[in-house]
Scaffold this motif. Sequence first.
Motif, mmCIF file in Angstrom:
data_model
loop_
_atom_site.group_PDB
_atom_site.id
_atom_site.type_symbol
_atom_site.label_atom_id
_atom_site.label_comp_id
_atom_site.label_asym_id
_atom_site.label_seq_id
_atom_site.Cartn_x
_atom_site.Cartn_y
_atom_site.Cartn_z
ATOM 1 N N ASP A 269 15.183 -52.625 37.951
ATOM 2 C CA ASP A 269 16.318 -52.547 38.874
ATOM 3 C C ASP A 269 17.595 -52.593 38.047
ATOM 4 O O ASP A 269 17.768 -51.768 37.173
ATOM 5 C CB ASP A 269 16.234 -53.639 39.943
ATOM 6 C CG ASP A 269 15.104 -53.372 40.940
ATOM 7 O OD1 ASP A 269 14.672 -52.199 41.055
ATOM 8 O OD2 ASP A 269 14.627 -54.317 41.585
ATOM 9 N N THR B 65 11.633 -52.458 40.215
ATOM 10 C CA THR B 65 11.226 -51.124 39.797
ATOM 11 C C THR B 65 11.836 -50.798 38.440
ATOM 12 O O THR B 65 13.037 -51.011 38.245
ATOM 13 C CB THR B 65 11.701 -50.084 40.824
ATOM 14 O OG1 THR B 65 11.152 -50.396 42.099
ATOM 15 C CG2 THR B 65 11.266 -48.679 40.415
ATOM 16 N N THR C 295 13.819 -48.996 35.642
ATOM 17 C CA THR C 295 14.911 -48.032 35.726
ATOM 18 C C THR C 295 15.336 -47.498 34.366
ATOM 19 O O THR C 295 16.151 -46.582 34.305
ATOM 20 C CB THR C 295 16.130 -48.661 36.430
ATOM 21 O OG1 THR C 295 16.428 -49.929 35.817
ATOM 22 C CG2 THR C 295 15.854 -48.878 37.917
ATOM 23 N N SER C 296 14.801 -48.050 33.285
ATOM 24 C CA SER C 296 15.053 -47.492 31.960
ATOM 25 C C SER C 296 13.998 -48.036 31.008
ATOM 26 O O SER C 296 13.420 -49.100 31.240
ATOM 27 C CB SER C 296 16.451 -47.862 31.445
ATOM 28 O OG SER C 296 16.755 -47.122 30.275
ATOM 29 N N MET D 197 10.857 -41.331 34.473
ATOM 30 C CA MET D 197 11.663 -41.824 35.580
ATOM 31 C C MET D 197 12.627 -40.728 36.021
ATOM 32 O O MET D 197 13.112 -39.939 35.206
ATOM 33 C CB MET D 197 12.462 -43.054 35.142
ATOM 34 C CG MET D 197 11.603 -44.230 34.723
ATOM 35 S SD MET D 197 12.627 -45.579 34.085
ATOM 36 C CE MET D 197 11.340 -46.642 33.389
ATOM 37 N N ARG E 255 19.021 -41.104 37.604
ATOM 38 C CA ARG E 255 19.829 -41.982 38.453
ATOM 39 C C ARG E 255 21.247 -41.437 38.473
ATOM 40 O O ARG E 255 21.733 -40.883 37.492
ATOM 41 C CB ARG E 255 19.849 -43.411 37.892
ATOM 42 C CG ARG E 255 18.568 -44.173 38.038
ATOM 43 C CD ARG E 255 18.738 -45.624 37.610
ATOM 44 N NE ARG E 255 18.801 -45.782 36.172
ATOM 45 C CZ ARG E 255 19.831 -46.284 35.495
ATOM 46 N NH1 ARG E 255 20.929 -46.640 36.147
ATOM 47 N NH2 ARG E 255 19.799 -46.406 34.180
ATOM 48 N N ASP F 126 21.494 -47.988 40.083
ATOM 49 C CA ASP F 126 20.134 -48.274 40.499
ATOM 50 C C ASP F 126 19.617 -47.121 41.339
ATOM 51 O O ASP F 126 20.365 -46.245 41.770
ATOM 52 C CB ASP F 126 20.095 -49.579 41.307
ATOM 53 C CG ASP F 126 18.716 -50.229 41.331
ATOM 54 O OD1 ASP F 126 17.768 -49.615 40.796
ATOM 55 O OD2 ASP F 126 18.589 -51.317 41.896
ATOM 56 N N TYR F 127 18.307 -47.106 41.577
ATOM 57 C CA TYR F 127 17.713 -46.138 42.483
ATOM 58 C C TYR F 127 17.893 -46.591 43.920
ATOM 59 O O TYR F 127 18.001 -47.793 44.207
ATOM 60 C CB TYR F 127 16.207 -46.008 42.212
ATOM 61 C CG TYR F 127 15.853 -45.390 40.884
ATOM 62 C CD1 TYR F 127 16.136 -44.064 40.606
ATOM 63 C CD2 TYR F 127 15.203 -46.146 39.912
ATOM 64 C CE1 TYR F 127 15.799 -43.501 39.386
ATOM 65 C CE2 TYR F 127 14.855 -45.590 38.685
ATOM 66 C CZ TYR F 127 15.151 -44.266 38.430
ATOM 67 O OH TYR F 127 14.814 -43.714 37.229
#
Length: 379
Positions: A73, A92, A94-95, A238, A241, A245-246
């Motif tokens: 996140d 989740t 994110t990188s 992924m 973005r 964040d997503y």
Amino acid sequence: MNWVQHAKRLADEVARPESRWHSAVAAVPRHKFVPRWWESTGDGIWVLRDGHSDPEAWLEAAYANQTLVTRVDACHADRTLPEDAGIAISGTPTSSSTLPGLVVQMYRHAMIADDSTVLVTTGTGYGTALACARLGGDQVTSIDVDTVLVNMAKDRLALHGYRPQMAVCDITRELPGTFDRIVATVSVRPVPASWLSALEPGGRLVTTIAGTGLILTADKTKDGGATGRIEWDRAGFMATRHSGDYDHQADEVWPQAKEADGEEVTTSRYPLLYPPDSWDVMSMLALYEPGVIYRRQQHGDERTVWLLHPDGSWARATATGFLDSPTVHQGGTRRLWTTLERIRNRLNREGSLPAYGARVTITPDGVTTLKRGSWTFTL
């Protein structure tokens, strides 16, 4: 810390000795780009690992051919403290620092020449370092939407003598220059038109289609579009973005999908499948139903798989034992499991699915079409 022998062993694993990428992997201290990372314990729980607290485990993790998640996140592992090692969070990824073998694979698909100018994505900066080790910093531009990531990577790259052009940039929008190669270790759908504008004549782009395991390579054509193919090997990254964040829109579907009766209840003709366990099936499903989120759980012999869509559609399939036909509940405007069944029907009937190996045509404004035999699909 004697990291050199570990980097050499990793280079031997991911590249042939005569490859230019072998010397690059052997020369870059990956552990310096991943001092802390999040380690999965399952069920969406991530535990913080700090390299300095356990140097042996640090070297083992950094020089294994594996992805190391560095952001969950909005929580950057790099912005934690050494004493935070062992804390657990849910969320989740994110990188990450992509597994080195896959970075090398993407660079190989790009067919990078010694004089190529290359745009790459930043993340931890490790992939950028590999490109700099091969080409020199003057030929490399590295971008990310996350200011924190770009600044940290820039500092770490400079410490090791690498000074590429760095920029905070949404890769789906205007790019900071023109390039012979664009290599994205994030996934997109469709190919951004800005990439075609930024590619030099005859330039090549390499990326993956969001939600799939499909690697797309394409060469710029005289009309400003591009032609290429879906490669036979698999990779998943992924999605891009556009902010910190997503979106987690599918989470809103979960309370109903978890236990509610469906608007339609059927019995599947096939054993229960969790689509991410089958790259071909998952990739086809993601083409037809982009944005699907997968969940699963098991209690004893009972297994359940969920498909969740941001528009409120959902499917839940439950089976007891591995050969029993699952009971399927579906709700919302889409029949997600029905689409999955059609894909499995085709696989059962024809023995393969058409996405891998498909020819790709991209118009100058980014409309991307896949074609193999009589099958055609436009993103």
